[in-house]
Motif scaffolding. Sequence first.
Motif, PDB file in Angstrom:
ATOM      1  N   PRO A 271       0.816  -1.232   0.000  1.00  0.00           N
ATOM      2  CA  PRO A 271       0.000   0.000   0.000  1.00  0.00           C
ATOM      3  C   PRO A 271       0.841   1.271   0.000  1.00  0.00           C
ATOM      4  O   PRO A 271       1.734   1.449   0.837  1.00  0.00           O
ATOM      5  CB  PRO A 271      -0.809  -0.123   1.302  1.00  0.00           C
ATOM      6  CG  PRO A 271      -0.858  -1.586   1.587  1.00  0.00           C
ATOM      7  CD  PRO A 271       0.466  -2.124   1.111  1.00  0.00           C
ATOM      8  N   GLY A 272       0.577   2.131  -0.946  1.00  0.00           N
ATOM      9  CA  GLY A 272       1.251   3.419  -1.016  1.00  0.00           C
ATOM     10  C   GLY A 272       2.735   3.342  -1.305  1.00  0.00           C
ATOM     11  O   GLY A 272       3.456   4.315  -1.101  1.00  0.00           O
TER      12      GLY A 272
ATOM     13  N   ALA B 231       3.263   0.450  -6.345  1.00  0.00           N
ATOM     14  CA  ALA B 231       1.923   0.992  -6.596  1.00  0.00           C
ATOM     15  C   ALA B 231       1.999   2.271  -7.424  1.00  0.00           C
ATOM     16  O   ALA B 231       1.174   2.500  -8.323  1.00  0.00           O
ATOM     17  CB  ALA B 231       1.203   1.251  -5.270  1.00  0.00           C
ATOM     18  N   ALA B 232       2.987   3.102  -7.144  1.00  0.00           N
ATOM     19  CA  ALA B 232       3.149   4.343  -7.902  1.00  0.00           C
ATOM     20  C   ALA B 232       3.482   4.049  -9.365  1.00  0.00           C
ATOM     21  O   ALA B 232       2.899   4.638 -10.285  1.00  0.00           O
ATOM     22  CB  ALA B 232       4.240   5.198  -7.269  1.00  0.00           C
TER      23      ALA B 232
END
Length: 252
Positions: free
Chosen positions: A218-219, A223-224
């Motif tokens: 997550p984050g 993910a980016a």
Amino acid sequence: MKTITFIGNGNMALSIAKGLRHNYKIEVAGRDIEKLNKFESELSVTIEKALMDDFNIEGKTVMFCVKPANVEEVAVKLKGKARVVYSVLAGTKVQKLKQHLNSDAVVRSMPNLAASVGRSMTTLTGDEAFKEEAEELLGAIGTTLWLGSEKELDIATALAGSGPAYLCLISEALADGAVKQGMKRADAMAAMRGLFGGFGELIQEIHPAILKDGVMSPGGTTAAGYGALENGNVRASCIDAIEKAYKKATEL
């Protein structure tokens, strides 16, 4: 040692021959003796060479490796009746091959260039009587998959046959991205090759969605980056690439 007779001496024929050269005798018929000599040199084994005009395929196991548009032109140069013809021609139907080539049986195959290192993903379809032989023969250059229809083989052509080119685009782009951010080109290429080598092993046993979820926290950084790929419609472009390549295969 059995003999495999190649009709045509292009890149795909050479890749397949590299995979077969240690287990089979190689015979090649082409248009130009200088190109045949070059083929032999690149193969690094002695082969039987012949010009295509009036070449006798009687009783032979033939690997048909010419361009799809040249089927009729080449077929009229051949004499005799082959035992079986294995075709690597994209989009060329069994019916057309049987119409122009004198053979007891025809099997369509779609290897890819990884045949040269024994890692081709080769799809097959055609005369069921030769299924076992086809899997053994083409199994010498990698993994085989017998499909139930020519439509499926044309789809597989778009995926596994053309796939190396798609992965080349992706691998080069990823390395370019690393260089853009400041990594040395040689280091970026080394990292990319290591990535593909490891991923190739993992994907054999684990579904890609599960692999992705295992990497993407997550984050986090993955993910980016993944979001950027989705924003760039990479998924949709890959799906479109298969559709376009499949339609092209049916037009050949």
